[in-house]
Design an enzyme around this catalytic site. Structure first.
Site, PDB file in Angstrom:
ATOM      1  N   ARG A  58      27.123   3.423  21.420  1.00 34.45           N
ATOM      2  CA  ARG A  58      27.869   2.214  21.100  1.00 34.45           C
ATOM      3  C   ARG A  58      29.331   2.429  21.484  1.00 34.45           C
ATOM      4  NH1 ARG A  58      31.295   4.666  18.672  1.00 34.45           N
ATOM      5  NH2 ARG A  58      32.151   2.692  17.968  1.00 34.45           N
ATOM      6  N   GLY A  59      30.134   1.366  21.337  1.00 32.41           N
ATOM      7  CA  GLY A  59      31.507   1.425  21.840  1.00 32.41           C
ATOM      8  C   GLY A  59      31.507   0.815  23.242  1.00 32.41           C
TER       9      GLY A  59
ATOM     10  N   ARG B 260      24.142  -6.422  24.284  1.00 30.83           N
ATOM     11  CA  ARG B 260      25.304  -6.565  23.389  1.00 30.83           C
ATOM     12  C   ARG B 260      26.311  -7.512  24.056  1.00 30.83           C
ATOM     13  NH1 ARG B 260      27.315  -1.940  19.763  1.00 30.83           N
ATOM     14  NH2 ARG B 260      27.747  -3.818  18.543  1.00 30.83           N
TER      15      ARG B 260
ATOM     16  N   ASP C 266      36.606  -4.713  22.276  1.00 33.88           N
ATOM     17  CA  ASP C 266      35.398  -5.014  23.072  1.00 33.88           C
ATOM     18  C   ASP C 266      35.653  -6.069  24.132  1.00 33.88           C
ATOM     19  OD1 ASP C 266      34.316  -3.730  20.535  1.00 33.88           O
ATOM     20  OD2 ASP C 266      32.560  -3.850  21.847  1.00 33.88           O
TER      21      ASP C 266
ATOM     22  N   ASN D  54      37.332  -7.212  18.397  1.00 34.94           N
ATOM     23  CA  ASN D  54      36.989  -5.822  18.021  1.00 34.94           C
ATOM     24  C   ASN D  54      36.105  -5.876  16.779  1.00 34.94           C
ATOM     25  OD1 ASN D  54      37.251  -2.967  18.574  1.00 34.94           O
ATOM     26  ND2 ASN D  54      38.441  -2.820  16.698  1.00 34.94           N
ATOM     27  N   LYS D  55      35.664  -4.722  16.369  1.00 33.19           N
ATOM     28  CA  LYS D  55      34.734  -4.588  15.235  1.00 33.19           C
ATOM     29  C   LYS D  55      35.139  -5.468  14.048  1.00 33.19           C
ATOM     30  CE  LYS D  55      31.696  -2.841  14.871  1.00 33.19           C
ATOM     31  NZ  LYS D  55      30.393  -3.572  15.010  1.00 33.19           N
TER      32      LYS D  55
END
Ligand code: MRU
Length: 367
Positions: A67-68, A109, A257, A267-268
């Site tokens: 992930r990332g 994703r 992201d 982002n998260k």
């Protein structure tokens, strides 16, 4: 830590002079395998998943074994190398198979634009080399994926060098999620800036938001920083306001992201809250991301697709059920921080300051 044996030095730089002891993703040309560190098992177990087929990589991305944003782009590029290695048909068959695999990978994703960017770049290379014999085709695809990987590591180092001087001496830095070696080709974006400041001798310490619901901050960021002997403490996401109010945070840095053309940052989930809190307490809120995260075709954050993940990732922590069955949970995996809250965005092309009205286009002139 024992790394899996590779027939060459890891492109991430792991195990070399760099401080990072592990890699998230590597291609092993000797066996035609993509090696992925199983991040869902960290920090308890360090195990690598070996993928031989593009579909296995796609599933690993979807399930967050890897992930990332930059790391999943690199993993997808290597998945298309696996495809090129296996596809022995003519140009038409190769391009058809590459297209099918690309679509499957691209749907895993949706928010991380680095994924779509890497797949598109591999697609352009596939079109260029489709008419070559299968061996030459495979070599060309492998070189392209390795270039994506190496460029990402170099970008992380460049943005680290650019961001580190802005880190106040003696600062406590708050970060959210994991934007480290685990999330990139190696070294990290936000953690790259932190690593670079530490390498410059700055006496810094880090507060890592645990990051609900998947605990990337607690399980991954803290693990990485602790191994590098960078002082780190884990806090729950709800504690950030408390520590800011007490003057215990001097700087914030996160990854991203996708960054829209106006400087809005996806982002998260939870990042937007950190940015609002930082603004309320006059603390600089900064972002580090490679140019592959910049999406000039999306004018602002409203156009960024937000990935919705499963209820169970919120309702459970590991095997433990924390929400009773039958109760719905919401799980947007990302949120969007408006450009006006972002003091600086560090990229390998330079820095721009959205809060001062600068957009990524300011760096286009440097091409
Ligand atoms: O859902 P994840 O763990 O893939 O989310 C990752 C992040 O939000 C990171 O901050 C982002 O991808 C940048 S990684 C350099």
């Amino acid at each position: 830590m024992t790394l899996p044996e590779l027939s060459r030095a890891p492109l991430s730089g792991a195990g070399g002079p760099a401080p990072v002891a592990f890699f998230a993703v590597e291609y092993e040309p000797a066996t035609g395998e993509v090696l992925l560190l199983e991040q869902r098992k960290l920090p308890g177990e360090v195990v690598y998943q070996r993928c031989k087929k593009p579909d296995e990589v796609a599933e690993a991305i979807r399930a967050m074994v890897v992930r990332g944003a930059p790391a999943i782009g690199i993993a997808a590029a290597y998945a298309l190398v696996l495809l090129a290695r296996q596809e022995r048909g003519d140009a038409k068959a190769f391009l058809l198979a590459n297209g099918v695999a690309s679509r499957i990978l691209g749907q895993t994703r949706p928010t991380a634009v680095n994924l779509a960017w890497a797949i598109a770049r591999m697609g352009r290379r596939a079109a260029d080399v489709a008419k070559l014999d299968p061996e030459a085709r495979y070599e060309a695809m492998r070189e392209e994926a390795e270039a994506i990987h190496l460029e990402d590591v170099a970008a992380c180092r460049a943005m680290g060098a650019l961001g580190a001087p802005d880190v106040p001496e003696g600062a406590t830095i708050l970060t959210h999620c994991n934007a480290g070696s685990l999330a990139t080709g190696g070294y990290g974006t936000a953690l790259g800036v932190i690593r670079a400041a530490h390498e410059q001798g700055k006496k810094i310490r880090v507060l890592a938001d645990e990051t609900r619901p998947y605990l990337q901050g607690a399980r991954l960021t803290a693990w990485e920083l602790h191994m590098d002997e960078i002082p780190v403490e884990v806090i729950t996401d709800g504690m950030a306001a408390h520590f800011m109010q007490r003057g215990e945070v001097q700087w914030c840095v996160v990854g991203s992201d996708r960054i829209a053309a106006n400087g809005d940052v996806a982002n998260k989930i939870g990042t937007y809250g950190v940015a609002v809190l930082a603004d309320a307490h006059d603390i600089p809120f900064t972002v580090a991301a490679p140019w592959s995260t910049i999406d000039l075709s999306t004018p602002d954050g409203a156009g960024i697709p937000i990935e919705e993940r499963s209820r169970d990732e919120v309702a459970r922590i590991g095997e433990a059920r924390i929400v009773a069955d039958g109760i719905h949970c919401r799980h947007p995996a990302f949120d969007v921080t408006p450009a006006r809250l972002v003091h600086a965005i560090y990229t390998e092309r330079g820095v721009f300051r959205p809060r001062d009205g600068e957009t990524p286009r300011a760096l286009l002139k440097k091409d």
